[in-house]
Design a protein around this motif. Structure first.
Motif, PDB file in Angstrom:
ATOM      1  N   VAL A  66       7.291 -15.943 -34.554  1.00 30.84           N
ATOM      2  CA  VAL A  66       7.494 -15.468 -33.177  1.00 30.84           C
ATOM      3  C   VAL A  66       6.152 -15.442 -32.458  1.00 30.84           C
ATOM      4  O   VAL A  66       5.223 -14.756 -32.877  1.00 30.84           O
ATOM      5  CB  VAL A  66       8.138 -14.066 -33.160  1.00 30.84           C
ATOM      6  N   ARG A  67       6.053 -16.187 -31.375  1.00 29.78           N
ATOM      7  CA  ARG A  67       4.786 -16.303 -30.647  1.00 29.78           C
ATOM      8  C   ARG A  67       4.786 -15.561 -29.313  1.00 29.78           C
ATOM      9  O   ARG A  67       3.727 -15.309 -28.744  1.00 29.78           O
ATOM     10  CB  ARG A  67       4.462 -17.780 -30.409  1.00 29.78           C
ATOM     11  N   ALA A  68       5.959 -15.241 -28.799  1.00 29.80           N
ATOM     12  CA  ALA A  68       6.070 -14.479 -27.549  1.00 29.80           C
ATOM     13  C   ALA A  68       7.439 -13.830 -27.514  1.00 29.80           C
ATOM     14  O   ALA A  68       8.388 -14.306 -28.137  1.00 29.80           O
ATOM     15  CB  ALA A  68       5.868 -15.377 -26.327  1.00 29.80           C
ATOM     16  N   VAL A  69       7.533 -12.733 -26.761  1.00 28.33           N
ATOM     17  CA  VAL A  69       8.774 -11.970 -26.659  1.00 28.33           C
ATOM     18  C   VAL A  69       9.089 -11.741 -25.185  1.00 28.33           C
ATOM     19  O   VAL A  69       8.205 -11.385 -24.396  1.00 28.33           O
ATOM     20  CB  VAL A  69       8.658 -10.612 -27.377  1.00 28.33           C
TER      21      VAL A  69
ATOM     22  N   ILE B 182       2.376 -19.398 -23.632  1.00 30.19           N
ATOM     23  CA  ILE B 182       1.754 -18.637 -24.714  1.00 30.19           C
ATOM     24  C   ILE B 182       2.079 -19.273 -26.064  1.00 30.19           C
ATOM     25  O   ILE B 182       1.210 -19.385 -26.942  1.00 30.19           O
ATOM     26  CB  ILE B 182       2.232 -17.175 -24.683  1.00 30.19           C
ATOM     27  N   ALA B 183       3.333 -19.708 -26.229  1.00 29.87           N
ATOM     28  CA  ALA B 183       3.762 -20.295 -27.498  1.00 29.87           C
ATOM     29  C   ALA B 183       3.028 -21.597 -27.802  1.00 29.87           C
ATOM     30  O   ALA B 183       2.959 -22.016 -28.963  1.00 29.87           O
ATOM     31  CB  ALA B 183       5.265 -20.533 -27.486  1.00 29.87           C
TER      32      ALA B 183
ATOM     33  N   ALA C  84      12.464 -21.627 -30.650  1.00 29.02           N
ATOM     34  CA  ALA C  84      11.182 -22.305 -30.413  1.00 29.02           C
ATOM     35  C   ALA C  84      10.024 -21.321 -30.301  1.00 29.02           C
ATOM     36  O   ALA C  84       9.143 -21.476 -29.455  1.00 29.02           O
ATOM     37  CB  ALA C  84      11.270 -23.172 -29.152  1.00 29.02           C
ATOM     38  N   GLY C  85      10.032 -20.314 -31.152  1.00 24.56           N
ATOM     39  CA  GLY C  85       8.923 -19.367 -31.193  1.00 24.56           C
ATOM     40  C   GLY C  85       9.000 -18.254 -30.165  1.00 24.56           C
ATOM     41  O   GLY C  85       8.129 -17.386 -30.138  1.00 24.56           O
ATOM     42  N   ILE C  86      10.044 -18.251 -29.330  1.00 29.38           N
ATOM     43  CA  ILE C  86      10.194 -17.223 -28.298  1.00 29.38           C
ATOM     44  C   ILE C  86      11.395 -16.353 -28.645  1.00 29.38           C
ATOM     45  O   ILE C  86      12.501 -16.858 -28.844  1.00 29.38           O
ATOM     46  CB  ILE C  86      10.376 -17.849 -26.912  1.00 29.38           C
ATOM     47  N   ALA C  87      11.178 -15.054 -28.719  1.00 36.27           N
ATOM     48  CA  ALA C  87      12.258 -14.107 -28.993  1.00 36.27           C
ATOM     49  C   ALA C  87      12.661 -13.433 -27.690  1.00 36.27           C
ATOM     50  O   ALA C  87      11.809 -12.905 -26.970  1.00 36.27           O
ATOM     51  CB  ALA C  87      11.807 -13.063 -30.007  1.00 36.27           C
TER      52      ALA C  87
ATOM     53  N   GLU D 187      -0.563 -23.725 -37.618  1.00 39.76           N
ATOM     54  CA  GLU D 187      -0.083 -22.947 -38.753  1.00 39.76           C
ATOM     55  C   GLU D 187       0.370 -21.599 -38.216  1.00 39.76           C
ATOM     56  O   GLU D 187      -0.341 -20.955 -37.448  1.00 39.76           O
ATOM     57  CB  GLU D 187      -1.231 -22.759 -39.751  1.00 39.76           C
ATOM     58  N   GLU D 188       1.566 -21.167 -38.597  1.00 45.46           N
ATOM     59  CA  GLU D 188       2.096 -19.913 -38.058  1.00 45.46           C
ATOM     60  C   GLU D 188       1.331 -18.714 -38.604  1.00 45.46           C
ATOM     61  O   GLU D 188       0.908 -18.711 -39.767  1.00 45.46           O
ATOM     62  CB  GLU D 188       3.574 -19.765 -38.388  1.00 45.46           C
TER      63      GLU D 188
END
Length: 288
Positions: free
Chosen positions: A48-51, A205-206, A11-14, A264-265
Motif C-alpha cells: 500500500v503506497r497511498a490511502v 504518490i504511488a 494498484a497500491g492505492i487503498a 521494491e515494496e
C-alpha cells in the motif's frame, strides 16, 4: 472489513470508505472500532503506497451519533467511562480513530464532500492531506453539546491554523465552509470532486519510491514534536538509509532509461520509525 467501513486496494492505492450513509456516517461505538480496525489493517498491509479516506452518501461524516449523546447521562461515551486510560498507545479509543491515520506508513488523503462535523472534522484532520468541496460544511461542534473535541483536534488543529482561529471555532461551535477551511489552513485544496482529486494525487504518490515517501511521513510526523536539533538528526538518519539503496538507484536508472521505475515494496520491517533523537547510530542500526 465491516458494515461501517470498507477497504478496497488497487494498484497500491487503498480506498477506505465510511459506509453508514443511512446515518450520515455518524460515529457510534461500532464505527470507532471499524475505523481502528481499518487503520490497523493498513498499517501492516504489503504494497500500500497511498490511502484515500472518503465517505459514502451525502457527506463525509456527521460526527457523533445522537444516540451516543443520549447515553452520556451514565457518565460514559459509547461504553467508555475512563477516557484518560491509554488503550491505544498515546491515545484512547476515540482519539485513535483519528490518530491512527498518522501512524499508517503511507500518506493518507481525506476526500471531504457535503459535511465533516464534530468528530467527522477531527477524523479528516488525521489525514496527511485534505481535499474539500468549496461548499462543504465543517465545524468543531462539541461545545454545542456541552463537550470538548476529544479525538485529538486540540493537538492537530494547532499545527494547521492560527491559534485565535482555532479558539474562535472551538468556543463558538460555528460551522464554516470548505472555502473558509482553505483560508484557515484546514484544507489542502478545493475541488468539485475531491475523491477524484485524491485518487489523482494518490497515483502520483504511488509512482514514487515507497521507502522515500514513508521516510518523509515519519519526518513530518516527528517534526511537530521534536526540537530542531533532533529533527535535523532524524533527517540525516533517514537519508543515510536511502542513499544508494535499491529503490533510490532504481529512480536514477529509470529516469535515464525513460521508463517507469520498478520499485521494491516497503514492508513493516523496513519502515520502523527513527528510534532516538539523540543517538543517530542506534537509530540507523535499527533501520538496517
Amino acid at each position: 472489513m465491516s458494515e461501517r467501513v470498507r477497504i478496497e486496494i488497487n494498484a497500491g492505492i487503498a480506498e477506505v470508505r465510511l459506509s453508514r450513509s443511512e446515518k450520515r456516517n455518524a460515529l457510534d461505538g461500532a464505527m470507532f472500532d471499524a475505523l481502528i480496525e481499518a487503520g490497523e489493517t493498513l498499517k501492516g498491509a504489503h504494497g500500500v503506497r497511498a490511502v484515500v479516506l472518503s465517505g459514502e452518501g451525502p457527506g463525509f461524516c456527521a460526527g457523533i451519533d445522537m444516540r451516543v449523546l443520549a447515553e452520556m447521562q451514565s457518565g460514559k461515551i459509547a461504553g467508555v467511562g475512563h477516557l484518560a486510560s491509554r488503550t491505544h498507545g498515546i491515545c484512547n479509543r476515540f482519539q485513535y480513530a483519528a490518530w491512527i491515520w498518522r501512524e499508517i506508513p503511507a500518506p493518507v488523503i481525506a476526500a471531504v464532500h457535503g459535511f465533516a462535523l464534530g468528530g467527522g472534522f477531527e477524523l479528516a484532520l488525521g489525514a496527511d492531506i485534505r481535499y474539500l468541496t468549496p461548499n462543504a460544511r465543517l465545524g468543531v461542534m462539541e461545545v454545542r453539546w456541552g463537550l470538548i473535541p476529544d479525538m485529538g483536534a486540540t493537538q492537530l488543529m494547532r499545527h494547521l491554523a492560527r491559534e485565535d482561529i482555532v479558539r474562535e471555532l472551538a468556543y463558538t461551535g460555528c460551522e464554516f465552509s470548505g472555502t473558509e477551511a482553505l483560508a484557515y489552513g484546514f484544507a489542502t485544496r478545493l475541488a468539485d470532486d475531491p475523491r477524484s482529486m485524491a485518487f489523482s494525487t494518490a497515483r502520483q504518490i504511488a509512482d514514487r519510491s515507497p521507502h522515500a515517501v514513508r521516510a518523509l511521513k515519519r519526518l513530518f510526523n516527528r517534526a511537530v514534536v521534536v526540537s530542531p536539533e533532533a529533527g535535523l538528526i532524524d533527517e540525516c538518519i533517514e537519508q543515510q538509509v536511502l542513499v544508494g539503496s535499491r529503490n533510490q538507484m532504481e529512480t536514477v536508472h529509470a529516469d535515464r532509461e525513460g521508463r517507469p521505475p520498478r520499485f521494491e515494496e516497503a514492508t513493516p520491517a523496513t519502515v520502523t520509525a527513527v528510534t532516538s533523537p539523540v543517538d543517530p547510530h542506534r537509530g540507523l542500526a535499527a533501520r538496517q
